[in-house]
Motif scaffolding. Structure first.
Motif, PDB file in Angstrom:
ATOM      1  N   THR B  40       0.825  -1.209   0.000  1.00 44.36           N
ATOM      2  CA  THR B  40       0.000   0.000   0.000  1.00 44.36           C
ATOM      3  C   THR B  40       0.862   1.263   0.000  1.00 44.36           C
ATOM      4  O   THR B  40       0.510   2.270  -0.619  1.00 44.36           O
ATOM      5  N   ASN B  45      -2.451   2.277  -5.685  1.00 45.83           N
ATOM      6  CA  ASN B  45      -3.909   2.039  -5.605  1.00 45.83           C
ATOM      7  C   ASN B  45      -4.404   0.796  -6.323  1.00 45.83           C
ATOM      8  O   ASN B  45      -5.562   0.724  -6.735  1.00 45.83           O
ATOM      9  N   HIS B  46      -3.540  -0.179  -6.476  1.00 45.66           N
ATOM     10  CA  HIS B  46      -3.974  -1.516  -6.907  1.00 45.66           C
ATOM     11  C   HIS B  46      -2.902  -2.490  -6.417  1.00 45.66           C
ATOM     12  O   HIS B  46      -1.782  -2.088  -6.108  1.00 45.66           O
ATOM     13  N   HIS B  47      -3.257  -3.756  -6.352  1.00 43.49           N
ATOM     14  CA  HIS B  47      -2.344  -4.755  -5.802  1.00 43.49           C
ATOM     15  C   HIS B  47      -1.832  -4.305  -4.429  1.00 43.49           C
ATOM     16  O   HIS B  47      -0.634  -4.347  -4.136  1.00 43.49           O
ATOM     17  N   ASP B  48      -2.764  -3.876  -3.596  1.00 37.04           N
ATOM     18  CA  ASP B  48      -2.430  -3.401  -2.257  1.00 37.04           C
ATOM     19  C   ASP B  48      -3.642  -3.650  -1.364  1.00 37.04           C
ATOM     20  O   ASP B  48      -4.370  -4.622  -1.596  1.00 37.04           O
ATOM     21  N   ASN B  50      -6.386  -2.560  -1.440  1.00 40.82           N
ATOM     22  CA  ASN B  50      -7.602  -2.702  -2.247  1.00 40.82           C
ATOM     23  C   ASN B  50      -7.959  -4.166  -2.505  1.00 40.82           C
ATOM     24  O   ASN B  50      -9.107  -4.480  -2.822  1.00 40.82           O
ATOM     25  N   GLU B  51      -6.967  -5.038  -2.404  1.00 35.57           N
ATOM     26  CA  GLU B  51      -7.217  -6.470  -2.627  1.00 35.57           C
ATOM     27  C   GLU B  51      -7.644  -7.187  -1.351  1.00 35.57           C
ATOM     28  O   GLU B  51      -7.993  -8.378  -1.398  1.00 35.57           O
ATOM     29  N   GLY B 186      -4.185  -4.449 -15.017  1.00 32.98           N
ATOM     30  CA  GLY B 186      -4.545  -3.249 -14.264  1.00 32.98           C
ATOM     31  C   GLY B 186      -4.310  -1.980 -15.062  1.00 32.98           C
ATOM     32  O   GLY B 186      -5.158  -1.080 -15.096  1.00 32.98           O
ATOM     33  N   GLU B 190      -7.058   0.739 -16.307  1.00 35.58           N
ATOM     34  CA  GLU B 190      -6.922   2.179 -15.992  1.00 35.58           C
ATOM     35  C   GLU B 190      -7.012   3.034 -17.253  1.00 35.58           C
ATOM     36  O   GLU B 190      -7.687   4.067 -17.282  1.00 35.58           O
TER      37      GLU B 190
END
Lengths: 342, 342
Positions: B40, B45-48, B50-51, B186, B190
């Motif tokens: 994170t 803001n992805h693969h963090d 959020n998962e 991803g 985006e």
């Protein structure tokens, strides 16, 4: 361009004798001749016996040592680094590959780096030799900064020429030999000579503008594959060669000679059969290739084209060499008192 | 989209408690929470985090084990492979990275592979943790075939997501985290959401035609960076993960579950200070970065942007999370009897 058919026996004979006449002892000449033959079997007509006249000139001018004293700098388990003593790249490269194999026998994986060495022709000869002996093999080289960062015209790092080979039960090893720029200088020169254009993302002209002209990119800056992706992997290559070999990095001049861009090489071998047995390992790599081919009929896998060339050339027992190259080799034969090519 | 500021203490607290309430023991929850926090901090803001809701759903559905029994399959010196027992990728990934470090302590270099594991979020958390302890670290993952070969629309292999970290004395480690397709799914999503086009060499539409439409490529086939170059490196990744882990390869279904695309991961650590001492090693990596920066002012090196994000977030002691994510985490908190985010 006209070409002449030369038997492989003759080509290896003259290569070996020219090297010995240039000062290499019998053992070293055999190692270097083997590297030149392997590189030539790829059938790409560059980074092979075409470079032999250049090597002989380097030896004659005393720029590179024929019989270097390769000495160990440091060792920690399966890591070793060596001083290459300004030796021929082909000797230094095969030396570290064999050491990496021995370290892999002992530890399962071995990494061996060498500094103060020279151009080693191509990655294929080294990784192919190790794969024939059953190893997963990898070699990477550093050199002068000739490549840009993504979108940048400043040359910040070398292109990380690298190769791997992986044994299979197919008629070819999985085998890879490439740098991490979109194009090698050789490919740009070929395209320019053929009057072809190249994708504009391959590089920048000398003003830093994207160009489709291979000659303009040659005068400008080549770019890494996948922008930050190739750039990032090149940095890893520079660390495990230049830094682990305790050699030069980026644009650092070599102490004493002042030369920028002195190569370091690093070889890594993995004894895959330590984990799953050589027979099973090869079954799996074979199945891996088969599964990819089953999904995409006629798929070209790395190593396939070069194995086809090798088999064709060895099957024929002879190879077509450019007249110009044959003339150069015979000129060197005359100078060094060797029988010319027959 | 509206966002809410959440303190890092709170984010780590709720992550840890949600994981424990989902069955992870205290030690495992701490490992996984650390991975989520590190991912994170990158600020992508992805693969963090959020998962995290997805992970909790997987645990609740019994698709993945909270406390796997990771057992060794084989060992040969510095090579080891492991059965991941269908465990969380974050646990399996950190397990092999720590083992690779221990093997590197003993042998200078260590390679540790694991099969029957799951998505591990990103490469950064693992390699970053190892670099903090002084190692050159590398991790690579295999998965389902989702990428084409050069110019081919058939999906023949995964994208080889990989990362490395290299300690320096700068304000950032040299650190890399990418797959070998031009674009991750991803990034394509985006770009599609932003209505942007992408270079036509990034992939093919479902008819196999080059496309600039990220949504069309998502439905079609992503292509490897540098054509045969990225493709060749991906094959090496599949061998050292799938085959060395004794897991699945290409489109092979897992025995029993029948699942295609089960991940394997492989970590490699090098104890660079075994050869040249930690202090000198870091001096050299720092000098390497400095030399590149001196040649190209403002050059962006791998790891720099993510270190900036990490420092900014840790400095602030808080992070902006999307309202939607906060709502999801609080929903899970309600279900699992945890205090919601404050």
């Amino acid at each position: 361009m006209a070409s002449l058919s030369i038997t492989l026996t003759e080509l290896e004979r003259i290569t070996n004798q020219l090297l010995q006449a240039s000062g290499l002892n019998e053992e070293n000449a055999a190692v270097v001749a083997d590297v030149f033959m392997r590189a030539t079997y790829r059938g790409v007509n560059h980074h092979d016996v075409n470079e032999l006249p250049g090597r002989l000139a380097g030896l004659a001018a005393g720029k590179v040592k024929a019989n270097p004293s390769i000495t160990r700098i440091n060792k920690y388990g399966a890591l070793e680094n060596y001083e290459g003593d300004n030796g021929l790249g082909e000797l230094c490269g095969m030396f570290i590959m064999r050491r990496a194999e021995q370290l892999a026998d002992e530890h399962g994986i071995g990494l061996c780096a060498i500094r103060n060495t020279h151009h080693l022709l191509a990655s294929t000869p080294y990784v192919e030799a190790a794969a024939e002996r059953g190893y997963i093999s990898y070699i990477v080289t550093r050199g002068a900064p000739t490549m840009g960062a993504p979108g940048r015209k400043e040359k910040v790092i070398g292109t990380s020429p690298m190769g791997y080979a992986i044994p299979t039960d197919k008629e070819y090893h999985l085998m890879f030999d490439a740098c991490l720029a979109y194009a090698s200088n050789g490919v740009l020169a070929e395209k320019a000579a053929a009057g072809e254009s190249v994708p504009s993302y391959w590089g920048l002209d000398s003003q830093g503008r994207p160009s489709e002209d291979p000659a303009a990119i040659s005068k400008g800056t080549r770019l890494p594959v996948g922008a930050h992706k190739g750039f990032g992997l090149t940095i890893l290559g520079e660390v495990i060669t230049g830094i682990l070999a305790e050699g030069q990095i980026i644009d650092e001049p070599q102490a004493g000679s002042g030369l920028v861009g002195m190569p370091s090489h690093t070889a890594i071998c993995i004894k895959a059969d330590g984990l799953l047995g050589q027979r099973q390992f090869r079954q799996r790599t074979t199945e891996m290739a088969d599964r990819m081919e089953a999904r995409a009929a006629g798929l070209q896998l790395p190593g396939q084209r070069s194995a086809r060339s090798r088999n064709q050339i060895i099957g024929a027992g002879a190879i077509e060499l450019k007249e110009e190259l044959v003339a150069k080799l015979n000129e060197w034969s005359g100078k060094l008192g060797i029988e010319p090519l027959s």
